[in-house]
Design a protein around this motif. Structure first.
Motif, short mmCIF file in Angstrom:
data_model
loop_
_atom_site.label_atom_id
_atom_site.label_comp_id
_atom_site.label_asym_id
_atom_site.label_seq_id
_atom_site.Cartn_x
_atom_site.Cartn_y
_atom_site.Cartn_z
N ILE A 216 -39.32 57.52 -6.70
CA ILE A 216 -39.22 58.96 -6.95
C ILE A 216 -37.75 59.28 -7.24
O ILE A 216 -36.89 58.98 -6.41
CB ILE A 216 -39.67 59.76 -5.70
N THR A 218 -34.54 61.92 -8.32
CA THR A 218 -34.12 63.33 -8.15
C THR A 218 -33.90 63.94 -9.53
O THR A 218 -33.89 63.24 -10.54
CB THR A 218 -32.77 63.41 -7.40
N GLU A 225 -34.67 59.28 -4.90
CA GLU A 225 -35.01 60.14 -3.77
C GLU A 225 -35.71 59.31 -2.68
O GLU A 225 -35.38 59.37 -1.51
CB GLU A 225 -35.94 61.26 -4.27
N ARG A 226 -36.65 58.50 -3.11
CA ARG A 226 -37.44 57.71 -2.17
C ARG A 226 -38.18 56.62 -2.94
O ARG A 226 -38.55 56.81 -4.09
CB ARG A 226 -38.46 58.62 -1.49
N ILE A 228 -41.63 54.48 -2.56
CA ILE A 228 -42.86 54.38 -1.77
C ILE A 228 -43.54 53.05 -2.07
O ILE A 228 -43.82 52.74 -3.24
CB ILE A 228 -43.80 55.55 -2.10
N GLN A 249 -48.36 63.06 -0.40
CA GLN A 249 -46.99 62.72 0.03
C GLN A 249 -46.03 62.74 -1.18
O GLN A 249 -44.93 63.30 -1.09
CB GLN A 249 -47.05 61.31 0.64
N ILE A 250 -46.47 62.19 -2.30
CA ILE A 250 -45.60 62.13 -3.49
C ILE A 250 -45.38 63.53 -4.06
O ILE A 250 -44.27 63.89 -4.45
CB ILE A 250 -46.20 61.18 -4.55
N ASP A 252 -45.35 66.29 -2.46
CA ASP A 252 -44.39 66.97 -1.58
C ASP A 252 -42.97 66.57 -1.94
O ASP A 252 -42.07 67.40 -2.03
CB ASP A 252 -44.64 66.61 -0.11
N LEU A 253 -42.78 65.26 -2.14
CA LEU A 253 -41.42 64.77 -2.45
C LEU A 253 -40.94 65.31 -3.79
O LEU A 253 -39.77 65.66 -3.96
CB LEU A 253 -41.42 63.24 -2.50
N LEU A 254 -41.85 65.38 -4.77
CA LEU A 254 -41.46 65.87 -6.10
C LEU A 254 -41.14 67.35 -6.06
O LEU A 254 -40.25 67.83 -6.75
CB LEU A 254 -42.57 65.60 -7.11
N PHE A 256 -39.86 68.79 -3.57
CA PHE A 256 -38.52 68.83 -3.00
C PHE A 256 -37.49 68.55 -4.09
O PHE A 256 -36.50 69.26 -4.24
CB PHE A 256 -38.40 67.80 -1.87
N ALA A 257 -37.76 67.53 -4.93
CA ALA A 257 -36.82 67.16 -5.99
C ALA A 257 -36.67 68.33 -6.96
O ALA A 257 -35.59 68.64 -7.44
CB ALA A 257 -37.31 65.92 -6.72
#
Ligand SMILES: Nc1ncnc2c1ncn2[C@@H]1O[C@H](COP(=O)(O)OP(=O)(O)OP(=O)(O)O)[C@@H](O)[C@H]1O
Ligand SMILES: [Mg+2]
Length: 266
Positions: A216, A218, A225-226, A228, A249-250, A252-254, A256-257
């Motif tokens: 993932i 940024t 960013e992460r 997985i 989960q992904i 959510d991370l995106l 955030f990005a």
């Protein structure tokens, strides 16, 4: 995954930065990649996902050797990348076939350019069979559907036995059903050849369905960013609870990005 017939090489991206001149003022530099480091194992399939414009295609172009980094190094196996090579295949969203050549002609074009067609002639037939296009040998690109054209693009890249296949949203223009079928085809090619693959996609389900790890990124300048690790057993079930959990989960991370990019613009 590394098979007995593995052709893949490892990849090492070491603190790579890439700046471009700003369109409004060439004196200004826009940072696209910022000291990005990443390792991919031989025979691994990874996906890169991240906000639009973050630098995914830029990273693939650097790996393809079509552009050079502002700082840092990129390695394939024990070779430093200094320019393009047939050992690193690149497939884009647009299959970019030569309209005046037959399907066979398109698959052979790179071999002709490298002067190795004579010894590879038999392989052309094998590759057309591998991607299910034997019956279309003498057809022209305008006779093909989008999915078929993309299979020609894959065969054209794979015939060079690349150690690394770089896929920049290769299935992005296909309808949902063709896309799912093509995902299985790419996986079949990956499993049979053991080629290391780096797939850029905006489709989270595609990333989960296909890859060993999902990177993932940024918003620009892209950092990681992460990562997985996707240990779901293959073939993956798109509607299994584990699949859907990973998807949540992904996303959510995106999200955030995406927020980070909005903040950096403010
Ligand atoms: N040759 C170039 N000259 C100037 N700027 C460029 C060049 N290539 C890319 N950029 C800039 O670098 C940034 C990243 O572009 P890139 O195409 O790598 O993004 P991306 O993550 O692939 O986006 P998308 O998901 O929309 O395909 C963008 O801001 C783009 O404008
Ligand atoms: Mg792109």
């Amino acid at each position: 995954m590394v098979t007995a017939s593995s052709e893949g090489s490892s990849i090492r991206v070491v603190e790579v930065s890439k700046d471009f001149p700003a369109p409004v003022d060439p004196e200004l530099r826009i940072s696209t990649l910022d000291q990005l480091s990443l390792e991919v194992a031989a025979g691994e399939l990874i996906s890169l996902v991240g906000p639009s414009g973050c630098g995914k295609s830029t990273l693939l172009r650097l790996l393809a050797g079509l552009d050079s980094a502002t700082a840092g190094e990129l390695w394939v196996g024990d070779e430093l990348i200094t320019g393009p090579s047939a050992e690193r295949g690149l497939v884009f969203q647009d299959p970019n076939l030569f309209p005046w050549l037959t399907i066979r002609g398109n698959i052979e074009a790179g071999l002709v350019a490298r002067g190795v067609l004579r010894e590879k002639k038999k392989e052309v037939q094998e590759f057309m069979k591998l991607v299910g296009l034997e019956a279309f040998e003498h057809a022209f690109p305008h006779h093909l559907s989008g999915g078929m054209a993309q299979r020609v693009a894959l065969a054209r890249a794979l015939i060079n036995h690349p150690k690394v296949l770089l896929l920049d949203e290769p299935l992005g223009a296909l309808d949902a059903f063709t896309r799912m079928r093509m995902q299985d085809e790419v996986l079949r090619l990956w499993e049979s050849r053991g080629t290391t693959m780096v797939l850029v996609t905006h489709d989270i389900d595609e990333a989960i369905y296909m890859s060993d790890r999902i990177v993932i990124m940024t918003a620009r300048p892209a950092r990681i960013e992460r990562i997985i690790v996707n240990e779901l057993p293959r073939p993956r079930q798109r509607s299994s609870p584990e699949f859907l959990r990973l998807r949540g989960q992904i996303l959510d991370l995106l999200h955030f990005a995406g927020q980070a990019s909005a903040e950096s613009l403010a």
